[in-house]
Design an enzyme around this catalytic site. Structure first.
Site, PDB file in Angstrom:
ATOM      1  N   ALA A  43      34.625  33.834  39.347  1.00  0.00           N
ATOM      2  CA  ALA A  43      35.376  33.477  40.548  1.00  0.00           C
ATOM      3  C   ALA A  43      36.801  33.992  40.415  1.00  0.00           C
ATOM      4  O   ALA A  43      37.295  34.213  39.306  1.00  0.00           O
ATOM      5  CB  ALA A  43      35.370  31.969  40.749  1.00  0.00           C
ATOM      6  N   ASP A  44      37.437  34.165  41.553  1.00  0.00           N
ATOM      7  CA  ASP A  44      38.849  34.507  41.578  1.00  0.00           C
ATOM      8  C   ASP A  44      39.464  33.833  42.792  1.00  0.00           C
ATOM      9  O   ASP A  44      38.879  33.846  43.876  1.00  0.00           O
ATOM     10  CB  ASP A  44      39.059  36.021  41.662  1.00  0.00           C
TER      11      ASP A  44
END
EC number: 3.6.1.9
Length: 188
Positions: A67-68
């Protein structure tokens, strides 16, 4: 059940997976988080999550989860602050305004890869210079996009409302993630 490999150093993402009742193994590796300047701001978080996922080998019995999270104000991305002054400037810019938090998530198995994003609007009241200084000195938000964590003092004292997922602002849109993990055969 397949094994989850969480490719993230974020203690907040780790805690959210635990709250979801999911067991995981950490995969940690430094990943270049650059992106093409031609990319739309709304696509950056998902692009980086894919880039992170593609940096890890996928085993037959598991999935990679990456994820970012980015903070966007005036169509500009506020990354992680490099020092006190940078953090101060970011929070000052968010003070009294609405901004968006976008988290891109990628799930990869041997058979398939899916990516998705979630967007949450966050509204701050006016925050005084003294309050900004207090927050930075006491919470050291240097590992957080936009220089703040909603789960900390600033979230309790300065955020007036959010539209969308709270956990997305923390760093992982858990409701969407749970739905997508079911596509990979995960269930409680």
């Amino acid at each position: 059940m397949q094994k989850i490999y969480l490719a993230s150093k974020s203690p907040r993402r780790q805690e959210l997976l635990k709250l979801m009742g999911l067991e995981y193994t950490l995969y940690i590796k430094e990943i270049d988080e650059s992106y093409p300047e031609s990319l739309k701001v709304s696509e950056v978080a998902e692009y980086i999550s894919k880039k992170k996922a593609n940096a890890f080998p996928v085993s037959k019995e598991g999935i990679i989860l990456t994820a970012d999270t980015i903070v966007v104000v005036d169509n500009e991305i506020l990354g992680k602050p490099i020092d006190f002054d940078d953090a101060f400037a970011m929070i000052k810019r968010l003070s009294g305004r609405k901004h968006e938090v976008i988290t891109g998530v990628t799930i990869v198995s041997k058979e398939k890869q899916i990516s998705f994003s979630d967007v949450t609007e966050v509204y701050f009241r006016e925050i005084s210079d003294a309050e900004i200084t207090y927050y930075i000195e006491n919470y050291k938000p240097f590992d957080k996009a936009g220089a703040y964590g909603i789960q900390e003092w600033i979230g309790v004292a300065a955020i007036t409302k959010i539209k969308g997922s709270y956990t997305n602002v923390v760093g992982l849109p858990t409701e969407k993630l749970y739905r997508e993990l079911k596509q990979f055969g995960f269930s409680l």
